[in-house]
Structure formats: C-alpha cells, structure tokens
Motif scaffolding. Sequence first.
Motif, PDB file in Angstrom:
ATOM      1  N   GLY A 104       0.832  -1.200   0.000  1.00 45.87           N
ATOM      2  CA  GLY A 104       0.000   0.000   0.000  1.00 45.87           C
ATOM      3  C   GLY A 104       0.866   1.250   0.000  1.00 45.87           C
ATOM      4  N   LEU A 105       0.217   2.383   0.203  1.00 45.26           N
ATOM      5  CA  LEU A 105       0.888   3.679   0.188  1.00 45.26           C
ATOM      6  C   LEU A 105       0.492   4.447   1.443  1.00 45.26           C
ATOM      7  N   ARG A 106       1.480   5.091   2.077  1.00 46.32           N
ATOM      8  CA  ARG A 106       1.189   5.967   3.220  1.00 46.32           C
ATOM      9  C   ARG A 106       1.548   7.392   2.838  1.00 46.32           C
ATOM     10  N   MET A 107       0.587   8.299   2.991  1.00 48.19           N
ATOM     11  CA  MET A 107       0.803   9.721   2.748  1.00 48.19           C
ATOM     12  C   MET A 107       0.749  10.420   4.093  1.00 48.19           C
ATOM     13  N   ARG A 108       1.813  11.151   4.423  1.00 39.86           N
ATOM     14  CA  ARG A 108       1.883  11.825   5.718  1.00 39.86           C
ATOM     15  C   ARG A 108       1.690  13.317   5.529  1.00 39.86           C
ATOM     16  N   LEU A 109       0.763  13.895   6.295  1.00 43.82           N
ATOM     17  CA  LEU A 109       0.453  15.321   6.201  1.00 43.82           C
ATOM     18  C   LEU A 109       0.439  15.928   7.597  1.00 43.82           C
ATOM     19  N   ARG A 110       0.370  17.265   7.631  1.00 43.76           N
ATOM     20  CA  ARG A 110       0.371  17.989   8.891  1.00 43.76           C
ATOM     21  C   ARG A 110      -0.687  19.087   8.795  1.00 43.76           C
ATOM     22  N   ARG A 111      -1.550  19.193   9.807  1.00 43.24           N
ATOM     23  CA  ARG A 111      -2.581  20.240   9.790  1.00 43.24           C
ATOM     24  C   ARG A 111      -2.395  21.151  11.000  1.00 43.24           C
ATOM     25  N   SER A 112      -2.330  22.441  10.750  1.00 44.58           N
ATOM     26  CA  SER A 112      -2.182  23.436  11.817  1.00 44.58           C
ATOM     27  C   SER A 112      -3.559  23.896  12.254  1.00 44.58           C
ATOM     28  N   GLU A 113      -3.898  23.626  13.510  1.00 45.77           N
ATOM     29  CA  GLU A 113      -5.202  24.001  14.061  1.00 45.77           C
ATOM     30  C   GLU A 113      -5.014  24.979  15.210  1.00 45.77           C
ATOM     31  N   ALA A 114      -6.095  25.608  15.609  1.00 44.38           N
ATOM     32  CA  ALA A 114      -6.026  26.640  16.652  1.00 44.38           C
ATOM     33  C   ALA A 114      -5.485  26.079  17.964  1.00 44.38           C
ATOM     34  N   ASP A 115      -5.814  24.810  18.269  1.00 38.30           N
ATOM     35  CA  ASP A 115      -5.376  24.232  19.543  1.00 38.30           C
ATOM     36  C   ASP A 115      -4.153  23.324  19.384  1.00 38.30           C
ATOM     37  N   GLY A 116      -3.425  23.453  18.273  1.00 40.65           N
ATOM     38  CA  GLY A 116      -2.192  22.694  18.103  1.00 40.65           C
ATOM     39  C   GLY A 116      -2.093  22.002  16.756  1.00 40.65           C
ATOM     40  N   GLU A 117      -0.937  21.444  16.522  1.00 37.96           N
ATOM     41  CA  GLU A 117      -0.687  20.776  15.248  1.00 37.96           C
ATOM     42  C   GLU A 117      -1.079  19.307  15.330  1.00 37.96           C
ATOM     43  N   ARG A 118      -1.760  18.837  14.281  1.00 37.52           N
ATOM     44  CA  ARG A 118      -2.126  17.420  14.204  1.00 37.52           C
ATOM     45  C   ARG A 118      -1.433  16.777  13.023  1.00 37.52           C
ATOM     46  N   ARG A 119      -1.008  15.551  13.232  1.00 34.96           N
ATOM     47  CA  ARG A 119      -0.447  14.772  12.134  1.00 34.96           C
ATOM     48  C   ARG A 119      -1.563  13.927  11.532  1.00 34.96           C
ATOM     49  N   ILE A 120      -1.565  13.815  10.223  1.00 38.30           N
ATOM     50  CA  ILE A 120      -2.563  12.997   9.528  1.00 38.30           C
ATOM     51  C   ILE A 120      -1.819  12.034   8.610  1.00 38.30           C
ATOM     52  N   ASP A 121      -1.941  10.747   8.887  1.00 32.91           N
ATOM     53  CA  ASP A 121      -1.365   9.714   8.035  1.00 32.91           C
ATOM     54  C   ASP A 121      -2.513   9.036   7.296  1.00 32.91           C
ATOM     55  N   VAL A 122      -2.466   9.069   5.972  1.00 38.12           N
ATOM     56  CA  VAL A 122      -3.506   8.430   5.170  1.00 38.12           C
ATOM     57  C   VAL A 122      -2.896   7.207   4.500  1.00 38.12           C
ATOM     58  N   TYR A 123      -3.465   6.039   4.800  1.00 44.34           N
ATOM     59  CA  TYR A 123      -3.013   4.784   4.201  1.00 44.34           C
ATOM     60  C   TYR A 123      -3.988   4.391   3.099  1.00 44.34           C
ATOM     61  N   LEU A 124      -3.460   3.999   1.947  1.00 44.88           N
ATOM     62  CA  LEU A 124      -4.266   3.517   0.825  1.00 44.88           C
ATOM     63  C   LEU A 124      -3.825   2.092   0.533  1.00 44.88           C
ATOM     64  N   VAL A 125      -4.793   1.177   0.431  1.00 44.94           N
ATOM     65  CA  VAL A 125      -4.458  -0.223   0.183  1.00 44.94           C
ATOM     66  C   VAL A 125      -5.548  -0.859  -0.678  1.00 44.94           C
ATOM     67  N   PRO A 126      -5.169  -1.689  -1.663  1.00 40.83           N
ATOM     68  CA  PRO A 126      -6.178  -2.382  -2.467  1.00 40.83           C
ATOM     69  C   PRO A 126      -7.032  -3.293  -1.588  1.00 40.83           C
ATOM     70  N   ALA A 127      -8.338  -3.303  -1.848  1.00 38.61           N
ATOM     71  CA  ALA A 127      -9.264  -4.195  -1.138  1.00 38.61           C
ATOM     72  C   ALA A 127     -10.197  -4.809  -2.177  1.00 38.61           C
ATOM     73  N   GLY A 128      -9.630  -5.632  -3.052  1.00 37.27           N
ATOM     74  CA  GLY A 128     -10.418  -6.216  -4.136  1.00 37.27           C
ATOM     75  C   GLY A 128     -10.790  -5.155  -5.151  1.00 37.27           C
TER      76      GLY A 128
END
Length: 199
Positions: A104-128
């Motif tokens: 699969g593929l992992r895409m790592r992102l970062r979001r800046s929010e008012a109450d702090g920074e959040r990390r967002i990891d999005v995994y994509l994988v074939p499922a049939g």
Amino acid sequence: LRLATRPSDPRREPAKRRLLDVVAELRRLERTDEHVLLHMPSATAGELRLVNAYAAAHAVTSAELGDDGAIARWREPLVRELTRPDAPVEFVDGTATDLFAVGGLRMRLRRSEADGERRIDVYLVPAGERLQYFECSFPASDAAAEAAITALLRTFDGAREPAGHTFPLILAGALGALAGILTALLRRRRQARRILERS
C-alpha cells in the motif's frame, strides 16, 4: 454515526468536540453508512487518536500504488480534501507501506489548528474491487500514537489485489523462481567446466 452522541464518545475536550465535528460532517454529507470511526484517548491530555476508515469504488493494484507517480497522483486530492478554511494542511511525504497483506501507500500530512498541530497519516491499500483508505489523525505531540495506530491497521484482513490481477503476480513470482534455478544450474555447469579444464 446517525446518532447525535454515543456512549463511547470521549467526555473530555477537545477530544469530544473533535469527534462530534467529524460525525456532524459525515451526517451532513450523508456518508454515515460509508465510514467507520475508531478512536482512543491520546497520550496528549484531553486529546484524541482517530482512524476514519472508508473505501472508494474503484480497483487499484499495489503496483499502481507503488509506482513512481503514485505520490504525485494522490498528494493534491488529499491536501484539498483535508484542508479547512481555518486549518491549512501541509504535505510531508509519501512512502510505500507493508502493513497489509498486499503493498500500500502511506501519505503523511500535517494540519495546523487553533489548539495545536495534528499529524494525519492516510493509508491507501487495495481491497479487491475497492480502494481502502485509513485516515489516521493524532496530535503531533503524541509520540506513542503512530505505533498504536499501526498495530490496529495490521488487523485489517481485507487487503487483496483486484480480481484478474493476482495471476500476473503469481506468474511473475514463478518466472522469477525459474530464472533463479536456471542461473544456479548455469553457474554449476561453468564451475564444473573450469574444474575439468584445470585437471
């Protein structure tokens, strides 16, 4: 997710608000039947680790997710989808992942929010015939979150190549094994010839 609240909802803030915001957005888009939300308390006080699992109705192979252009193809759509007017998203990197039965593929992102920074990891994988997404978010300060989330994702047993794409992979594996055997036989034959020439 059709309910306003659930007994399992977090009680502390900002975790409670964060989860309810995601649920409210899914209800507004009428996608409550298409998503599964998994959450647990974060190591950061009052915060939340969240996994939003959903699938798209198109077949993608692990080879397509692993080719040179995969990161460029998925980068902009994910940044657009995850950006909010008051919370910009920055792409960090994309890498192959072997968490699942197929690549699969992992895409790592970062979001800046008012109450702090959040990390967002999005995994994509074939499922049939579908492409499975796992959108995982947690506070950037939560050092233990990634290990806990990857342990959860390893339990996903629906990862598989689309129908019609498994035979070429089996064939490629068999041809690779055959090539290895032939190479070994040729090497032995050369070694035997050298020994005869010396004697």
